[in-house]
Design a protein around this motif. Structure first.
Motif, PDB file in Angstrom:
ATOM      1  N   GLN A 676       0.855  -1.179   0.000  1.00 18.31           N
ATOM      2  CA  GLN A 676       0.000   0.000   0.000  1.00 18.31           C
ATOM      3  C   GLN A 676       0.906   1.249   0.000  1.00 18.31           C
ATOM      4  N   GLU A 688      -1.417  -5.259   2.803  1.00 25.13           N
ATOM      5  CA  GLU A 688      -2.608  -6.065   3.106  1.00 25.13           C
ATOM      6  C   GLU A 688      -2.248  -7.531   2.917  1.00 25.13           C
ATOM      7  N   LYS A 828     -11.816   1.292   2.996  1.00 29.46           N
ATOM      8  CA  LYS A 828     -11.205   0.936   1.721  1.00 29.46           C
ATOM      9  C   LYS A 828     -12.291   0.939   0.643  1.00 29.46           C
ATOM     10  N   ILE A 862      -8.447   4.407   1.604  1.00 31.10           N
ATOM     11  CA  ILE A 862      -7.565   3.638   0.725  1.00 31.10           C
ATOM     12  C   ILE A 862      -8.366   3.209  -0.500  1.00 31.10           C
ATOM     13  N   GLU A 864      -8.635   0.610  -3.632  1.00 30.15           N
ATOM     14  CA  GLU A 864      -8.167  -0.727  -4.002  1.00 30.15           C
ATOM     15  C   GLU A 864      -8.184  -0.886  -5.519  1.00 30.15           C
ATOM     16  N   MET A 882      -4.373   6.787   0.375  1.00 28.47           N
ATOM     17  CA  MET A 882      -3.490   5.681   0.007  1.00 28.47           C
ATOM     18  C   MET A 882      -4.116   4.874  -1.108  1.00 28.47           C
ATOM     19  N   TYR A 883      -3.307   4.036  -1.742  1.00 32.42           N
ATOM     20  CA  TYR A 883      -3.812   3.187  -2.815  1.00 32.42           C
ATOM     21  C   TYR A 883      -3.011   1.896  -2.847  1.00 32.42           C
ATOM     22  N   GLN A 884      -3.605   0.892  -3.477  1.00 32.17           N
ATOM     23  CA  GLN A 884      -2.932  -0.383  -3.708  1.00 32.17           C
ATOM     24  C   GLN A 884      -3.442  -0.945  -5.010  1.00 32.17           C
TER      25      GLN A 884
END
Length: 909
Positions: A676, A688, A828, A862, A864, A882-884
């Motif tokens: 992340q 994660e 998220k 966050i 996703e 935040m990002y993933q």
């Protein structure tokens, strides 16, 4: 020499007449005495049978009453917010019944909960103000769950049993109770320090609300405890007959022990020591006894004295008969000898014989019997007794032919009787047949048909006796054995017989039949919310609707609970069974008015079709059961016809479960970590945890391909716990920057398992890591299963320092209450919204709304599934923290994450 004058008195003509008269009178007397004796014996037998049935019914009712009490305990346990010792003792007062030995509640305690559990019991002052300072679990087995005798009634008598580990004391019985998922019973005959003598033990398991219990593995996980009632057989059996006049020689109970093995227990009767005479007879009655999970039987041996000394009518008939014989013999002798009163003698004899005949007829009437003779042309002659009344004919109506009697019989019985009569005129035979007379009140006759050959052909005599009471009593016993007492439908035993017969007919006729397995949806909710009385009314109503949904010849059975089975034979096509299934669904879901309330139910149906007798009964039932569960998985209120595709899917799922168990044992399930990043700095700030399966043949398998099987089998709890342990150990090895967080997804089964919070805290302590490093990820759907419990658990974890995030926000119920009342630090945004938000204005609006809402509540947001630079740029403009996603990195093993850590410095939050 002239002979003496008195020798002429013994005339040769007078002696034969006198002897013939004596023989006739003695024969009539013997016949009347025999008939009276038979009537007496039948009355004695009937009274004994009625008395035994009545007291056996009281015995069955007492056991059913205790079963109802166990069910009430289970319902109270589920609906009571805090089922404690005070609640148990308030509800479990031992009633004034000498055969009730004990009632108890035993609770499952996990090995890691023992210390906390013992501490709580020691300070429990809800019943005893002193508490239980010396309490500890007795006979603990290291590393295994204990089933602890916790609440006991009567307390003083069973004080020494407090804390016993019943799982060690009764391992086989405990296993059957937990795995079976239904109440169980067994006979305990061995002497025991706590339970001396012979006892019936009935136990009912209780499971955690909300957890699935379809398989044995799921039931072992969800098992919470058991309610048990102990009944003394030594007191119960004789006690049920304490108020009767029956002379019980002995009572024999045929049941089963802890291992399910047959047990035959013999108890002396109430008057076993009574003196037996030569005329004393032993009458045996064997009746079924239903206990939870078992079908037992009880054999009663009753003494009855049927001697002549007890029958005043027989002695009176003998006395009058002998007196009449002596009078008639002397009278005939004198009359024949003197010749003066011959005419009077004839009249008196005729009168005496007529009186004897009337006595015989009266005896037959009282015995509800009669007889007649038949000629080859079916003409009736020599009628005796109340033969017309027995066959439902008017006394004034002259009866000459057998057809007049056959007209009042049931059609099938009349055909069988006619065939027997035809055979009787061709060969000598002696047989009997029970027929039903349909005129007026239905009654049943036992017809004894006797034919013998003579020089002129065959003579045939039929004796009829009314056996209605005996027939109805026997049918009542059969009904108890083969019929569901609540709905009047057939039960499981009848279903087995009917299925075998239907398959045999299908095999002979090369035809099709279908078996429909029905399970009501949400019926448990009605039982738990409004009680079993209303639930019983619902089941009765459903049974009536099912009768109207199929033809009269189709077979309907209730297996127990809310499960029904319908057997439909002679199917022309699959279209017929689809029409029947649609009709059942419509009838079941129609509004149900009970009292002042209206209820709405649906049902899930599984259909299995047999062609030409294949498959067998067991396989057919299994296929229907599988299809029914397939209907439930598709959303309920549906029907599914079993097919090879369903079987293959089931086999694939079963095979996957077996492989998954091997994978757990071999350590093939390993955590991977999805990095992340902060949107503003693109610095690594967390991971994660994602589960991967390193399959020996199929390579790396993502969690989405096996997680459903793990949840349905209950393995998800063990898998989730192991992942949490591995993650905490990994965190302890990493040199993490400040504010670096590792998220771990938990399933609903794992989250709502008793002791989950303690397990998380203990795992963190054993790994020696900072609680703030760990973040528990939950979903909205999971929280909705029990919001009160979820809130409590999350608050406890938050208070300890563990982070909380809501995963896939916006795809579940999306209640703002969660953000307001729950201790959530991060939300998220689901990747479905992120993926399309640059091209779809609605998705973009959802992403903006979630981001704004999260920030207003002081939470981090966050995104996703970020896969493109365009998506990342847009998220920065919107304000996501935040990002993933695959734009920067896929999920990596722990070693790869450890190599990345030194390359990044965590930006300020």
């Amino acid at each position: 020499m002239t002979p003496p004058r008195n020798l002429s008195f013994f005339s040769v003509k007078a002696i034969p007449a006198a002897l013939l008269t004596a023989i006739i009178c003695l024969s009539v007397t013997a016949c009347l005495s025999w008939l009276s004796l038979q009537v007496t014996k039948e009355n004695v037998q009937r009274r004994l049978q009625e008395s035994v049935f009545q007291h056996h019914g009281s015995l069955q009712n007492e056991l059913e009453h205790e079963v109802s009490r166990l069910e009430s305990f289970a319902s109270l346990y589920h609906i009571s917010p805090s089922f404690d010792r005070y609640t148990f003792h308030s509800f479990a007062k031992i009633e004034n019944q000498p055969w009730l030995v004990a009632k108890l509640f035993s609770k499952k305690v996990s090995p890691h909960d023992v210390a906390q559990f013992e501490s709580q019991v020691r300070i429990d002052t809800s019943v005893d103000v002193r508490g239980y300072p010396g309490f500890h679990i007795l006979d603990k087995v290291p590393g295994e769950d204990s089933l602890v005798a916790l609440y006991l009634e009567p307390r003083q008598k069973l004080q020494s049993a407090h804390g016993l580990n019943l799982k060690k004391m009764f391992p086989e019985g405990t296993r059957r109770l937990i795995d079976g998922g239904v109440p169980t019973s067994f006979v305990l005959t061995e002497s025991h320090p706590l339970l001396p003598g012979n006892n019936i033990v009935m136990s009912m398991p209780v499971y955690e609300t909300g957890l699935p219990i379809r398989s044995e593995a799921q039931r072992r996980i969800a098992f919470s405890g058991a309610f048990t009632t102990v009944i003394s057989i030594d007191r119960l059996m004789p006690g049920m007959f304490s108020g009767s006049n029956l002379q019980l020689k002995q009572i024999q109970l045929s049941g089963s022990d802890l291992q399910g093995r047959p047990v035959a227990l013999t108890l002396p009767g109430k008057q076993a020591a009574a003196r037996e005479s030569l005329t004393t007879q032993i009458n045996s009655f064997e009746l079924p006894l239903t206990v939870p999970g078992q079908k037992w039987s009880v054999r009663y041996e009753v003494l009855s004295n049927e001697g002549l000394a007890e029958t005043d009518a027989i002695w009176f008939i003998l006395f009058i008969g002998l007196l009449l014989t002596a009078f008639a013999t002397g009278f005939v002798y004198v009359t024949v000898r003197t010749g003066k009163i011959a005419h009077r003698l004839a009249k008196d004899m005729t009168k005496a014989l007529h009186h004897s005949e009337e006595s015989l007829l009266e005896t037959q009437r009282l015995a509800k019997m009669g007889s007649f003779q038949l000629t080859p042309s079916h003409q009736i002659s020599a009628q005796t007794g109340n033969i017309l009344e027995l066959f439902g004919l008017l006394p004034s109506k002259k009866i000459e032919y057998l057809s007049q009697m056959l007209a009042n019989m049931e059609a099938e019985d009349a055909i069988i009787f006619s065939d027997i009569v035809a055979a009787a005129f061709e060969t000598s035979l002696h047989t009997h047949l029970i027929v039903q007379i349909s005129t007026g009140t239905p009654r049943w006759l036992n017809l004894i048909i006797d034919s013998s050959g003579t020089e002129n052909g065959f003579t045939l005599r039929v004796i009829a006796m009314d056996v209605t009471e005996k027939y109805l009593s026997e049918n009542k016993i059969k009904q108890l054995a083969y019929q569901d007492a609540l709905t009047g439908l057939s039960n499981r035993a009848s279903l087995r017989i009917a299925t075998e017969l239907a398959l045999s007919g299908s095999r002979a006729q090369r035809s099709k039949l279908a078996l429909l397995f029905l399970d009501l949806d949400r019926f448990k909710f009605i039982n738990d919310s409004v009680g079993h009385d209303v639930g019983d009314q619902v089941l009765i109503e459903i049974a009536q609707r099912l009768r109207s949904a199929v033809k009269t010849r189709d077979f309907i059975a209730r297996l127990g609970g809310d499960e029904f089975v319908i057997l439909v034979d002679e199917l022309d096509s699959d279209k017929d069974i689809r029409a029947i299934a649609d009709r059942i669904l419509s009838l079941v879901c129609a509004p149900m008015q009970l009292g002042q309330h209206t209820y709405y139910l649906t049902t899930s149906i599984g259909v299995a079709i047999a062609d030409s007798g294949e498959p067998n009964a067991d396989a057919l039932m299994k296929q229907a059961d599988i299809a029914m569960y397939h209907s439930k998985e598709k959303g309920k209120n549906k029907y599914t016809i079993f097919s090879t595709d369903i079987a293959e899917a089931l086999e694939k799922q079963t095979s996957l479960e077996r492989e998954l168990r091997v994978a757990m044992a071999d350590g093939q399930l390993v955590p991977y970590y999805q990095p992340q990043f902060r949107v503003s700095t693109h610095k690594l700030c967390g991971v994660e945890t994602l589960l991967r399966w390193k399959h020996g043949k199929r390579g790396m398998i993502a969690a989405k391909d096996f997680i459903k099987v793990a949840e349905e089998s209950g393995l998800i709890i063990q898998i989730g716990n192991q992942v949490l342990i591995d993650v905490c150990k990994t965190i302890a090895k990493w040199n993490l920057p400040e504010d670096f967080v590792v998220g771990v997804n938990v399933s609903s089964l794992q989250f709502f398992q008793a002791g989950f919070v303690d397990f998380v805290i203990n795992t963190i302590n054993e790994a020696g890591i900072d609680p703030h490093r760990l973040e528990i990820e939950v979903t909205e759907t999971m929280i909705m299963q029990d919001t009160d419990v979820a809130k409590t658990c999350l608050e406890q974890l938050h208070a300890y320092g563990v982070g909380i995030s809501i995963d896939d926000f916006g795809t579940g119920y999306a209640s703002l209450t969660y953000l307001r009342d729950f201790p959530v630090q991060r939300i998220k945004i689901d990747q479905r919204f992120v993926k399309g938000h640059t091209n779809n204005s609605k998705d973009q609006a959802i992403v903006k709304a979630i981001s704004t809402l999260g920030h207003d509540f002081g939470m981090q947001v966050i995104a996703e599934g970020v896969e493109t630079d365009e998506q990342l740029t847009s998220l920065g403009i919107i304000g996501c923290d935040m990002y993933q996603g695959w734009l920067r990195s896929t999920a990596l093993p722990a070693s790869a994450i450890e190599e990345l850590l030194p390359q990044f410095e965590t930006a300020a939050a």
